[in-house]
Scaffold this motif. Structure first.
Motif, short mmCIF file in Angstrom:
data_model
loop_
_atom_site.label_atom_id
_atom_site.label_comp_id
_atom_site.label_asym_id
_atom_site.label_seq_id
_atom_site.Cartn_x
_atom_site.Cartn_y
_atom_site.Cartn_z
N GLN A 291 0.64 -1.22 0.01
CA GLN A 291 -0.28 -0.01 0.30
C GLN A 291 0.99 1.26 0.32
O GLN A 291 0.48 2.29 -0.14
N VAL A 292 2.03 0.58 0.76
CA VAL A 292 3.18 2.09 0.40
C VAL A 292 3.25 3.26 -0.94
O VAL A 292 4.04 3.78 -1.08
N ILE A 293 3.14 1.87 -2.16
CA ILE A 293 3.57 2.93 -3.55
C ILE A 293 2.31 4.07 -3.04
O ILE A 293 2.65 4.74 -4.62
N GLY A 294 1.56 3.89 -2.55
CA GLY A 294 0.31 5.25 -2.69
C GLY A 294 2.03 7.25 -2.22
O GLY A 294 0.88 7.62 -1.65
N LEU A 295 2.82 6.53 -1.34
CA LEU A 295 3.54 7.59 -0.79
C LEU A 295 5.05 7.68 -1.42
O LEU A 295 5.81 7.99 -1.61
N ILE A 296 4.85 6.89 -2.51
CA ILE A 296 6.39 6.79 -4.20
C ILE A 296 6.02 7.90 -5.06
O ILE A 296 5.23 7.58 -6.17
N ASN A 297 6.41 9.31 -5.34
CA ASN A 297 6.02 9.66 -6.05
C ASN A 297 7.07 9.93 -6.85
O ASN A 297 7.30 10.29 -8.15
N ASP A 298 9.04 9.48 -7.16
CA ASP A 298 9.75 9.51 -7.65
C ASP A 298 11.08 8.02 -7.98
O ASP A 298 10.32 7.03 -6.86
N ILE A 299 11.67 8.47 -8.57
CA ILE A 299 12.52 7.56 -9.23
C ILE A 299 14.54 7.61 -8.85
O ILE A 299 14.89 8.13 -9.37
N PRO A 300 14.05 7.63 -7.06
CA PRO A 300 16.09 8.40 -6.98
C PRO A 300 16.81 6.94 -7.12
O PRO A 300 16.11 5.93 -7.13
N THR A 301 18.08 7.82 -6.79
CA THR A 301 19.12 7.02 -6.72
C THR A 301 18.83 6.05 -5.29
O THR A 301 17.86 6.57 -4.89
#
Length: 330
Positions: A291-301
């Motif tokens: 469910q944490v996908i709702g908190l992920i907004n970028d693709i950092p290293t």
């Protein structure tokens, strides 16, 4: 500033962040990047087709980092179970001192690993299972809340309650797993008594994660509503990304009159799930996501992500500390 918890001291890492073992994701590229960033990277043993392939992957990871990293060994029901003992023996022979275990009946593997003083982090979804793992001699428990990706257990207890129950009743240090993506989450976990956090889905969405960029973008696009619970009917509940295939699986599961697993099996094929990460089609097969996908907004290293978590956790803990006002002296 490096953290000082039982987890960082025992594992020799700077930031109390563990990259969870993930099938078809836990390769050397990701594990080494997490370890180089100051956390603990983990290779997934059963991502490798044979124990000897695991040996090669461990050696490859050693060429990419001189920092501690571990290996995940997950024991799950199978018609033809893998030779878990052989995988564990490779871990021992290659000098890996940290192993994440999970799944059913881990006793023999844990005994084999503890005989050479391997540090064991065992993942469990209930306090009852945690108590059983303590009896096996594990060093840390990874308390896995209902929010998590993959196998969620059958109790549906979220981490806010589960971690507090762990703090109240467990005599072994624990880390928090399921629902963590940022420094505020790490600060919250430490406040609830954990020694660190375990992150899976968040590390899938990093530059070094060996999965197709389309899947990383899909994670960024998704909300916390975009997961599906599958296989509950067979008490093997898994949290998967909500796509066409997982929704078909749920439909079959709900409407099947026979209740035979064979009816749903084609929809939950791990082989097709692996292809998702290669071909970049999020609807090609089932794949795990929390469910944490709702908190992920970028693709950092991984380095950018771990440093951000460190910085934000420190700021959050300092801000909370500032809320305590010393009593005035009369």
């Amino acid at each position: 500033m490096p953290f000082n918890t039982k987890l960082t001291r025992t594992l020799g890492i700077k930031i109390p962040v563990v990259q969870g073992g993930m099938q078809w994701v836990g390769y050397a590229e990701l594990a080494s990047a997490v370890s180089n960033a100051g956390g603990l990277g983990i290779l997934t043993a059963l991502t490798q087709p044979t124990p000897e392939d695991l040996r090669k992957e461990i050696r490859r990871c050693k060429t990419m980092t001189d920092k501690p990293f571990g290996v995940n060994i997950t024991l799950l029901p199978a018609i033809t179970p893998p030779d878990y003992g052989a995988y564990a023996q490779v871990v021992i022979e290659e000098g890996i001192k940290i192993v994440e275990t999970a799944g059913n009946s881990p006793g023999p593997v844990i005994k084999q690993l503890k005989a050479v003083n391997t540090i064991i982090l065992h993942k469990c979804t209930t306090i009852r299972h945690a108590q059983s793992a303590i009896n096996l001699g594990v060093d840390f428990l990874s308390i896995d809340g209902f929010e998590c990706a993959g196998h969620v257990g059958e109790s549906d207890i979220t981490n806010f309650i589960l971690l507090s129950r762990a703090r109240q009743s467990l005599k072994v240090p624990f880390i928090a797993s399921g629902g963590f993506a940022d420094g505020q989450g790490l600060a919250a976990a430490l406040s609830l008594g954990a020694e660190g956090i375990n992150m899976g889905t968040r590390f899938m969405c990093t530059v070094e994660a060996p999965i197709h960029i389309n899947i990383k973008r899909e994670i960024c696009r998704a909300s916390e509503h975009d997961t599906e619970l599958v296989l509950r009917r067979w008490r093997n509940t898994s949290r998967l990304y909500k796509n066409k295939v997982s929704q078909q699986a749920v439909k079959v599961e709900r409407e099947s009159k026979s209740g035979k697993f064979e009816e749903v099996a084609p929809f939950v094929s791990g082989k097709r799930g692996r292809e998702v990460f290669i071909n970049g089609d999020p609807d090609y097969g089932v794949w795990t996501a929390g469910q944490v996908i709702g908190l992920i907004n970028d693709i950092p290293t991984c380095d950018e992500l771990v440093k951000r978590i460190e910085r934000d956790a420190e700021a959050t803990l300092s801000e909370v500390q500032s809320l305590i006002v010393p009593a005035s002296k009369l």
